[in-house]
Design a protein around this motif. Structure first.
Motif, PDB file in Angstrom:
ATOM      1  N   PHE A 112      13.534   8.385  20.683  1.00 49.04           N
ATOM      2  CA  PHE A 112      14.609   7.858  21.534  1.00 49.04           C
ATOM      3  C   PHE A 112      14.101   7.106  22.766  1.00 49.04           C
ATOM      4  N   ASN A 116      16.715   4.764  24.371  1.00 46.77           N
ATOM      5  CA  ASN A 116      17.178   5.203  25.686  1.00 46.77           C
ATOM      6  C   ASN A 116      17.145   4.050  26.682  1.00 46.77           C
ATOM      7  N   THR A 120      20.684   2.916  28.195  1.00 55.10           N
ATOM      8  CA  THR A 120      20.888   3.182  29.623  1.00 55.10           C
ATOM      9  C   THR A 120      21.320   1.902  30.338  1.00 55.10           C
ATOM     10  N   TRP A 146      25.846   9.438  21.150  1.00 56.84           N
ATOM     11  CA  TRP A 146      25.070   9.569  22.386  1.00 56.84           C
ATOM     12  C   TRP A 146      24.779   8.222  23.038  1.00 56.84           C
ATOM     13  N   HIS A 147      24.847   7.141  22.280  1.00 52.76           N
ATOM     14  CA  HIS A 147      24.483   5.819  22.792  1.00 52.76           C
ATOM     15  C   HIS A 147      25.385   5.371  23.939  1.00 52.76           C
ATOM     16  N   GLY A 180      19.805  12.058  21.294  1.00 53.03           N
ATOM     17  CA  GLY A 180      19.342  11.256  22.413  1.00 53.03           C
ATOM     18  C   GLY A 180      18.720  12.075  23.536  1.00 53.03           C
ATOM     19  N   ARG A 182      15.950  13.123  26.198  1.00 51.47           N
ATOM     20  CA  ARG A 182      14.836  12.536  26.953  1.00 51.47           C
ATOM     21  C   ARG A 182      14.536  13.391  28.183  1.00 51.47           C
ATOM     22  N   SER A 189      11.577   6.228  30.547  1.00 47.16           N
ATOM     23  CA  SER A 189      12.949   6.430  30.073  1.00 47.16           C
ATOM     24  C   SER A 189      13.552   7.741  30.559  1.00 47.16           C
ATOM     25  N   LEU A 216      21.976  13.643  25.872  1.00 49.15           N
ATOM     26  CA  LEU A 216      23.109  12.733  26.000  1.00 49.15           C
ATOM     27  C   LEU A 216      24.283  13.128  25.110  1.00 49.15           C
TER      28      LEU A 216
END
Length: 518
Positions: A112, A116, A120, A146-147, A180, A182, A189, A216
């Motif tokens: 991701f 990400n 973002t 999640w995007h 997602g 991170r 990221s 996310l």
């Protein structure tokens, strides 16, 4: 008139912006909403390509990493014109095309990371566009997977985007397994890198398993006004913990989902399918279209191994261009653990199915690209078995012919949030053989509209998968009346977007049913 903004990673209503079923949903739901007299704006990333020939609508200045990013909002044409629908893409140089369908990036070392970065920037640009009034006054902001969920973080924690609180936010889960995740810090990221001065509550965002990371998907579940999965049975599945591989459930987020359910804001609504204005596909063109696709692909293929396999596949289908095999079983899917885990772990089961097909002069046609280990496995089996036709490329004409010409559609998904393929096959009177999970439970009834398999253990599932396949072949060969009845029942099933969007209006949007169309 209500105004709804759809924010997603895919949109099949515009060219070259689809990888999976999300693109179908983002194409079809706005059309249903527009027929009710409400307005829909749909926005996706441009992936450094979709903004070409678009109309520049706005410059968007974003504060990220302590510097000013400038993104651009473009309005683009849809494949079809629909009243009350407008399509947009957002462009920024760091929102690059990925290696998966020109959209997603398969980062093996840091999952991701690349996506990400692009999402973002995308979400922050969407927040800025809302703030600037580029979409007008919004009643609903409908986020998908999640995007897009970072918008909820911005709504709750970023003082520059307090205006987002004026709209109701709905969050749709299309695939809970892709979340997602991170790190909070110490990565390009990471959340702290993007927003170095912002105050936020780490616990609101924290992944339940990896405490140094934010999740996310979890943010979408925790902070949205309404949350929904794309089938009722998948909703029930994800409220339970996963016990892989026998059962795929909440994937670590079951407690968040239980909380949302207890709060009365979690729903399961089955996706729909389209039953009008269908593309007219000629019958008995499957192998001709496969041959044409392979020939075109060979003309431009530079990789010797890929070209060798394409030529191998072309040789295998030559006899069937003139004379159809006795039975055609088929699948269309990305080659992932979700779709073909049973084949990867138990290739002997696939070989048993191919042996059974061989007895009736049958073939199994599988079209897909994806994970290298799955491609390698299926290529190996294709070289072993002459009746396994693995089409390792993508072609819409071949896909349409598979749904038109096959006798049985095979969908052995490990889990399935909803599934669209079974609906498309059933629409053409094609029985499906499916794993009894998620949305497949809600759409296929064993020996009524198709065939299904399940089991308490993995070994039971594999045994029952082969047995159900043999049962389908038995009816095809020995009980033509029952086989025709199953086909007719499958064709009569209707999973309409009208019914689904009625539920959207009532449960997700809280508009009531006053805008239901006749």
């Amino acid at each position: 008139m209500n105004t709804i903004l759809f924010v997603a990673s895919e949109n099949d209503a515009i060219p070259n912006c689809k990888v999976g079923g999300v693109g179908d949903v983002i194409r079809d739901v706005p059309r249903q909403i527009s027929e009710r007299g409400d307005q829909v704006h749909v926005v996706v990333p441009s992936y450094s390509r979709l903004h070409h020939n678009g109309i520049l609508k706005a410059h968007l200045n974003l504060q990220l990493r302590g510097v000013t990013y400038v993104a651009h909002l473009y309005e683009v044409e849809g494949k079809e014109e629909h009243k009350n629908i407008r399509h947009y893409v957002i462009h920024h140089p760091e929102m690059e095309a990925g290696d998966i369908g020109g959209i997603y990036t398969n980062d093996l070392e840091e999952p991701f990371f690349s996506d990400n970065v692009k999402y973002t920037i995308f979400c922050t640009a969407v927040a800025e566009a809302i703030k600037q009034g580029e979409f007008g006054k919004l009643n609903i902001v409908h986020l998908h997977d999640w995007h897009s969920s970072l918008l909820l973080f911005l709504k709750n924690y970023h003082p520059a985007y307090a205006d987002l609180k004026k709209s109701r936010f709905v969050y749709s889960i299309h695939n809970l397994a892709i979340q997602g995740i991170r790190p909070f810090e110490n990565s390009y990221s990471s959340l702290r890198n993007w927003f170095p001065t912002l105050d936020f509550n780490y616990d609101d965002l924290r992944d339940p398993r990896y405490h140094d990371c934010y999740n996310l998907m979890a943010i979408g579940i925790r902070l949205a006004d309404a949350v929904h999965t794309v089938s009722p049975s998948y909703k029930e599945d994800v409220l339970l913990p996963s016990l892989a591989p026998e059962f795929i459930g909440g994937e670590g987020l079951e407690n968040d989902l239980k909380r949302a359910d207890k709060e009365g804001r979690f729903y399961g609504i089955l996706n729909g399918s389209t039953y009008h204005n269908l593309k007219d596909v000629k019958k008995n063109r499957l192998f001709f279209n496969v041959a044409a696709t392979i020939f075109k692909q060979l003309q431009k293929e530079t990789d010797k191994e890929k070209a060798k396999f394409l030529a191998h596949t072309g040789e295998k289908i030559v006899p069937f261009v003139q004379k159809r095999p006795g039975f055609i079983c088929a699948s269309v899917a990305r080659l992932t653990e979700q779709k073909f885990y049973f084949f990867k772990r138990s290739p002997e089961a696939l070989l048993q199915i191919l042996d059974k097909l061989e007895e009736i002069n049958g073939v199994y046609v599988l079209l897909g690209t994806g994970a290298p280990e799955y491609e390698a496995l299926l290529k190996s089996i294709s070289y072993q078995k002459k009746n396994f036709i693995f089409i390792n490329t993508q072609c819409e004409d071949v896909v349409n012919s598979i749904y038109k010409d096959s006798d049985l559609y095979f969908m052995p998904s490990l889990f399935e949030p909803c599934g669209i393929s079974q609906m498309l096959a059933m629409r053409n009177g094609q029985p499906c053989l499916v794993h009894h999970t998620g949305g497949l439970k809600d759409t296929v009834q064993h020996v009524e509209t198709g065939f299904s398999f399940d089991g308490k253990t993995y070994d039971e599932k594999i045994k029952n998968m082969v047995a159900s396949f043999q049962e389908a072949i038995y009816f095809f060969q020995n009980d033509k009346i029952k086989w025709k009845q199953i086909r007719d029942n499958a064709r009569k099933m209707r999973f309409t977007w009208k019914k689904s969007v009625d539920e959207y209006y009532k449960l997700l949007y809280s508009f009531g049913m006053d805008r239901r169309i006749a």
